[in-house]
Motif scaffolding. Structure first.
Motif, PDB file in Angstrom:
ATOM      1  N   LYS A 259       9.249  23.325  53.201  1.00  0.00           N
ATOM      2  CA  LYS A 259       9.480  24.716  52.815  1.00  0.00           C
ATOM      3  C   LYS A 259       8.758  25.672  53.761  1.00  0.00           C
ATOM      4  O   LYS A 259       9.322  26.686  54.197  1.00  0.00           O
ATOM      5  N   GLU A 260       7.522  25.360  54.090  1.00  0.00           N
ATOM      6  CA  GLU A 260       6.782  26.204  55.029  1.00  0.00           C
ATOM      7  C   GLU A 260       7.373  26.138  56.431  1.00  0.00           C
ATOM      8  O   GLU A 260       7.318  27.121  57.179  1.00  0.00           O
ATOM      9  N   ARG A 262      10.562  25.946  57.282  1.00  0.00           N
ATOM     10  CA  ARG A 262      11.695  26.886  57.363  1.00  0.00           C
ATOM     11  C   ARG A 262      11.209  28.328  57.485  1.00  0.00           C
ATOM     12  O   ARG A 262      11.772  29.122  58.257  1.00  0.00           O
ATOM     13  N   ARG A 263      10.183  28.682  56.756  1.00  0.00           N
ATOM     14  CA  ARG A 263       9.678  30.052  56.827  1.00  0.00           C
ATOM     15  C   ARG A 263       9.026  30.327  58.187  1.00  0.00           C
ATOM     16  O   ARG A 263       9.214  31.410  58.763  1.00  0.00           O
ATOM     17  N   ILE A 264       8.278  29.357  58.706  1.00  0.00           N
ATOM     18  CA  ILE A 264       7.634  29.544  60.009  1.00  0.00           C
ATOM     19  C   ILE A 264       8.674  29.673  61.110  1.00  0.00           C
ATOM     20  O   ILE A 264       8.553  30.520  62.011  1.00  0.00           O
ATOM     21  N   LEU A 265       9.736  28.848  61.068  1.00  0.00           N
ATOM     22  CA  LEU A 265      10.791  28.941  62.083  1.00  0.00           C
ATOM     23  C   LEU A 265      11.478  30.300  62.043  1.00  0.00           C
ATOM     24  O   LEU A 265      11.758  30.901  63.084  1.00  0.00           O
ATOM     25  N   PHE A 266      11.746  30.794  60.841  1.00  0.00           N
ATOM     26  CA  PHE A 266      12.421  32.096  60.725  1.00  0.00           C
ATOM     27  C   PHE A 266      11.530  33.229  61.227  1.00  0.00           C
ATOM     28  O   PHE A 266      11.985  34.101  61.979  1.00  0.00           O
ATOM     29  N   GLU A 267      10.239  33.209  60.838  1.00  0.00           N
ATOM     30  CA  GLU A 267       9.349  34.288  61.257  1.00  0.00           C
ATOM     31  C   GLU A 267       9.092  34.250  62.761  1.00  0.00           C
ATOM     32  O   GLU A 267       8.970  35.294  63.409  1.00  0.00           O
ATOM     33  N   GLN A 285       4.669  28.777  70.690  1.00  0.00           N
ATOM     34  CA  GLN A 285       4.146  29.881  69.883  1.00  0.00           C
ATOM     35  C   GLN A 285       3.620  29.387  68.537  1.00  0.00           C
ATOM     36  O   GLN A 285       2.586  29.859  68.049  1.00  0.00           O
ATOM     37  N   ILE A 286       4.313  28.427  67.936  1.00  0.00           N
ATOM     38  CA  ILE A 286       3.860  27.883  66.645  1.00  0.00           C
ATOM     39  C   ILE A 286       2.552  27.127  66.811  1.00  0.00           C
ATOM     40  O   ILE A 286       1.648  27.208  65.962  1.00  0.00           O
ATOM     41  N   LEU A 287       2.405  26.386  67.908  1.00  0.00           N
ATOM     42  CA  LEU A 287       1.146  25.677  68.145  1.00  0.00           C
ATOM     43  C   LEU A 287       0.001  26.654  68.374  1.00  0.00           C
ATOM     44  O   LEU A 287      -1.134  26.402  67.936  1.00  0.00           O
ATOM     45  N   ARG A 288       0.271  27.783  69.036  1.00  0.00           N
ATOM     46  CA  ARG A 288      -0.775  28.787  69.228  1.00  0.00           C
ATOM     47  C   ARG A 288      -1.179  29.436  67.913  1.00  0.00           C
ATOM     48  O   ARG A 288      -2.282  29.970  67.800  1.00  0.00           O
ATOM     49  N   ARG A 289      -0.298  29.416  66.932  1.00  0.00           N
ATOM     50  CA  ARG A 289      -0.624  29.946  65.604  1.00  0.00           C
ATOM     51  C   ARG A 289      -1.243  28.893  64.697  1.00  0.00           C
ATOM     52  O   ARG A 289      -1.360  29.096  63.489  1.00  0.00           O
ATOM     53  N   ASP A 290      -1.603  27.730  65.258  1.00  0.00           N
ATOM     54  CA  ASP A 290      -2.335  26.667  64.547  1.00  0.00           C
ATOM     55  C   ASP A 290      -1.508  26.036  63.439  1.00  0.00           C
ATOM     56  O   ASP A 290      -2.006  25.772  62.340  1.00  0.00           O
ATOM     57  N   TYR A 291      -0.225  25.765  63.710  1.00  0.00           N
ATOM     58  CA  TYR A 291       0.622  25.009  62.788  1.00  0.00           C
ATOM     59  C   TYR A 291       1.148  23.782  63.520  1.00  0.00           C
ATOM     60  O   TYR A 291       1.335  23.796  64.739  1.00  0.00           O
ATOM     61  N   PHE A 292       1.428  22.727  62.765  1.00  0.00           N
ATOM     62  CA  PHE A 292       1.901  21.488  63.384  1.00  0.00           C
ATOM     63  C   PHE A 292       2.689  20.684  62.359  1.00  0.00           C
ATOM     64  O   PHE A 292       2.371  20.667  61.170  1.00  0.00           O
ATOM     65  N   TRP A 293       3.759  20.033  62.837  1.00  0.00           N
ATOM     66  CA  TRP A 293       4.426  18.956  62.115  1.00  0.00           C
ATOM     67  C   TRP A 293       5.036  18.029  63.167  1.00  0.00           C
ATOM     68  O   TRP A 293       5.207  18.404  64.330  1.00  0.00           O
ATOM     69  N   THR A 294       5.375  16.810  62.773  1.00  0.00           N
ATOM     70  CA  THR A 294       5.720  15.774  63.752  1.00  0.00           C
ATOM     71  C   THR A 294       7.006  16.089  64.506  1.00  0.00           C
ATOM     72  O   THR A 294       7.132  15.754  65.683  1.00  0.00           O
TER      73      THR A 294
END
Length: 419
Positions: A259-260, A262-267, A285-294
């Motif tokens: 769920k998170e 999908r929201r991160i990709l959209f934002e 950009q997502i890695l610079r915002r300190d998020y990760f998934w495989t």
């Protein structure tokens, strides 16, 4: 156009500019187009405003201040290092191990001992746990450092082992040493082994309930897969209900659920401050915002390709959706394609609204006649008068599946002339 580019790259120059080109060419000057301007602007700004008393940063971590952890490395042939220590007090017992790869990556391990033991037993436990982890990480050459003189000198054979409990530990430790191609033991003072001492202290401070399972594998998992899971787990750090991913520089990235994601990709792609960047840039950009998934990069690319404006303005893919086969015509009018041009508005003065067209695949010759209606009789009349009587019998005819072009009369004609 840039005038300098015009002088250097234009093949035909007249007048004064040609004279300039001849003069400049004598100096062996090579013109190169300027690339990015942003980076050069920052470099010029830093060069114009130097910092007084500047000292370069030292990125080499000493043994005393190890503060970086990283991912697992397999098949390491170069020399690696291992540091171990223990903490034994009235409350509990704990050990800490740090493995250092040749590229500078550090792997920290803490273990809380759930049984009572002496100081030397805890040191043997720390050394054995570190060697077992190094074997699982496929480290072939190892330098072991510890502040425990009895363990170091007993393993090296300089001191004797008289305690019956320690004799069993020593035998198992010597068995583990045989798994390495090259290994050495070095005694360190306590001041140079503070980081492993801190890890062991953290292991003692961790609160665990009796019967709590700290390591759980999926059902029906083989031994090799369990070893692989343990190696992969070294790159993750749980904190309460949140799981973090360790990077090579020790930074923690928050792992997210579906769920998170999908929201991160959209934002990131379509949010208020988004730039509609491509999939690879979204992942960075997502890695610079300190998020990760495989599946971070794969999901970013798929989300970018589903974007409607990207599908409209993207570069055309000139590849057919299915495999194409060449139609070979060995001689003129051996293969003809016959098609009907659709209803034409407005109709002609004689009432004709359709055009029957035949094209030869070899010469690309075109025969076309207009009709008011296209029936099987009309097709037969056109085929006999404009194809057979003029150019002879064709070997093949290519048409669509319309009834007026594939009726029984036409099939009878093809069977009669063996077309």
């Amino acid at each position: 156009m840039d005038p300098i580019t015009y002088v250097f790259e234009s093949p035909f120059i007249l007048g004064r500019i040609a004279k300039w080109q001849v003069i400049v060419s004598q100096c062996d000057i090579v013109y190169m187009t300027r690339k990015a301007v942003k980076g050069s602007m920052i470099a010029d700004l830093l060069a114009e405003n130097p910092i007084k008393d500047y000292e370069a940063l030292d990125f080499k971590f000493s043994d005393k201040y190890i503060n970086a952890v990283g991912d697992d490395v397999e098949g390491i042939d170069d020399m690696c290092e291992m540091y171990f220590d223990r903490v034994v007090n009235l409350s509990d017992n704990g050990i800490g191990i740090v493995l250092v790869a040749p590229d500078g990556k550090h792997f920290s391990i803490t273990v809380k001992l759930r049984f009572g033991c002496t100081n030397n037993v805890a040191k043997y436990e720390a050394c054995m746990s570190g060697l077992q982890t190094a074997i699982e990480m496929m480290m072939r050459k190892l330098e072991v450092h510890g502040d425990s003189a009895p363990i170091i000198y007993q393993v090296k054979g300089e001191w004797q082992t008289k305690d019956p409990k320690l004799i069993l530990y020593k035998k198992y430790l010597l068995k583990l040493i045989k798994e390495f191609e090259e290994i050495s033991f070095t005694h360190l003072c306590r001041d140079k082994n503070q980081f492993t001492d801190a890890l062991a202290t953290l292991a003692v401070m961790t609160q665990m309930e009796e019967g709590q399972i700290m390591q759980e594998y999926p059902p029906r998992v083989s031994r090799n897969k369990r070893r692989m899971i343990r190696r992969l787990a070294l790159g993750y750090f749980p904190s309460g209900k949140i799981l973090y991913k360790r990077t090579s520089n020790g930074e923690l990235l928050r792992c997210t659920n579906a769920k998170e994601v999908r929201r991160i990709l959209f934002e990131t792609h379509e949010g208020n401050c988004a730039t509609h960047s491509n999939g690879y840039m979204m992942a960075k950009q997502i890695l610079r915002r300190d998020y990760f998934w495989t599946t971070l990069e794969k999901d970013c690319i798929e989300h970018f390709r589903k974007y409607h404006k990207w599908q409209i303005y993207a570069n055309k893919i000139n590849v057919p959706p299915y495999q194409l086969y060449n139609l070979v015509s060995p001689w003129p009018f051996a293969m003809c394609g016959i098609e009907v041009i659709c209803l034409i508005n407005l109709k002609a003065s004689n009432g004709h609204r359709f055009i029957l067209v035949a094209i030869d695949y070899f010469t690309k010759w075109v025969e076309a006649i207009s009709y008011a209606h296209i029936t099987q009789n009309t097709f037969l009349k056109f085929f006999k008068n404009n194809i057979i009587c003029r150019y002879g019998l064709p070997g093949e005819i290519v048409t669509d599946k319309a009834n007026n072009l594939n009726g029984p009369k036409i099939q009878k004609l093809c069977a009669q002339y063996k077309i």
